[in-house]
Design an enzyme around this catalytic site. Structure first.
Site: not given
Ligand code: EPU
Length: 334
Positions: A159, A234, A330
């Protein structure tokens, strides 16, 4: 150019803030032209699916709507496809699956745009875009110059990429070229959920279309549809910790879930940590942690960015106090 423009339709959290200036661009030349106005700062908006807006955005918001899917090279078993930065990610996946091209089927139904996909190296079910990435073109926001980045230059990680580090806020990604397979696809079935779903559907020799369908089913069963409940997938990354941290947790929680990493460390699902702290399905005002996947924070309607941010910090604190693990967002918080 629009002024004091509502960004409500352009972020999947469904939060209303305003851009001081807003412009939608469909061509690289339009982007270069709008950059010449000199309005600062410039923020590039894609699908708004990884963004928590907590305040009005000063300066210029540029909405990247550059379309186009083009096969640029075919050789051996490979096809290189150049895709416009404003193309909806899932529309591209569907195009690939329909044309029998393999490599992105595991990334079905991820919200957002192709231009945003390299920024956080989107990933799901054992595949990340770095696995199919060839190169990208971007416009430098300061100079308007077109730049090309190869895979090494993108510095992909979990990520993560150059565009979240030194390159943050400096480029608009106008196209991405992917390498897909024509035949003998390298299917990635290692994620337990996939094999379970395919077995339920009684699919014996899955191809890319069946895998895509299975993943769509899994995602729909776990993740809220932003059209119904505002969310950004997420909210946190899955923390990577030393094995000693896992062992310490295991003494009180023998059922802790973990995944081994190649460097000897381990990844603990943030969803598990958050659930253990009692947040799963808990509603706080207009926001909360989703009932089927605690890692997803949701807007039940009318939440402000500040409200979601406060919830995120409360979750970070409680996971820290209980487990000594620091969760990291994130989602981009602006
Ligand atoms: N879990 C819980 N409680 C929860 C949620 C998860 O205990 O409420 C535990 C379960 O044990 C489960 C494990 O966590 O086995 C993993 O859960 P899941 O398969 O749902 O995946 P994840 O690690 O929570 C990651 C990605 C997702 C991606 C899935 C599938 C991150 C931050 N998230 O989630 O990506 O779809 O794997 O590959 O890496 C996104 O980035 O927005 C996203 C949705």
């Amino acid at each position: 150019m629009h002024q004091h423009f509502s960004l409500l339709p352009f972020n999947t959290f469904g939060i209303e803030v305003h851009a001081q200036y807003y412009e939608r661009i469909e061509q690289v030349a339009d982007l270069q032209k709008v950059l010449k106005t000199g309005i600062q700062p410039v923020m590039i908006l894609g699908g708004g699916s990884n963004l928590l807006l907590t305040q009005d955005i000063p300066g210029l918001v540029v909405h990247n709507a550059i379309e186009g899917i083009e096969i640029v090279r075919k050789f051996n078993n490979k096809v290189w496809v150049k895709v416009g930065g404003g193309v909806n990610w899932h529309a591209f996946v569907q195009w690939a699956v329909k044309n029998g091209l393999g490599g992105v089927e595991n990334l079905s139904l991820i919200p957002g745009t192709v231009g945003a996909s390299p920024v956080q190296n989107i990933g799901a079910y054992g595949v990340e875009i770095k696995d199919v990435f060839v190169q990208l073109e971007a416009v430098a926001l300061e100079t308007g110059k077109i730049c090309r980045f190869n895979k090494a230059q993108c510095q992909f990680g979990y990520r993560d990429s150059y565009f979240k580090k030194e390159g943050k806020g400096k480029f608009c990604i106008t196209s991405v070229t992917f390498s897909l397979t024509q035949h003998r696809h390298r299917l990635q079935l290692s994620y337990g959920d996939i094999t379970r779903t395919l077995a339920q559907q009684q699919v014996e020799n899955p191809g890319i279309a069946e895998i895509s369908a299975a993943i769509i089913q899994i995602r729909r069963s776990k993740l809220p549809d932003p059209a119904q409940i505002g969310n950004c997938g997420s909210f946190f990354k899955n923390p990577e910790v030393d094995r000693s941290v896992l062992e310490a947790i295991r003494t009180n929680y023998p059922n802790v879930v973990s995944f081994d990493l190649p460097d000897g460390r381990v990844k603990i699902p943030a969803g598990w940590l958050i659930e253990q702290c009692g947040w799963k399905g808990k509603r706080v005002g207009n926001t909360g942690a989703y009932e089927k996947q605690a890692l997803v924070l949701v807007n039940y309607g009318g939440a402000t960015g500040a409200e979601v941010k406060a919830l995120a910090f409360a979750i970070i604190d409680s996971v820290w106090v209980r487990f000594g693990v620091r969760l990291e967002a994130e989602v981009n918080i602006l």
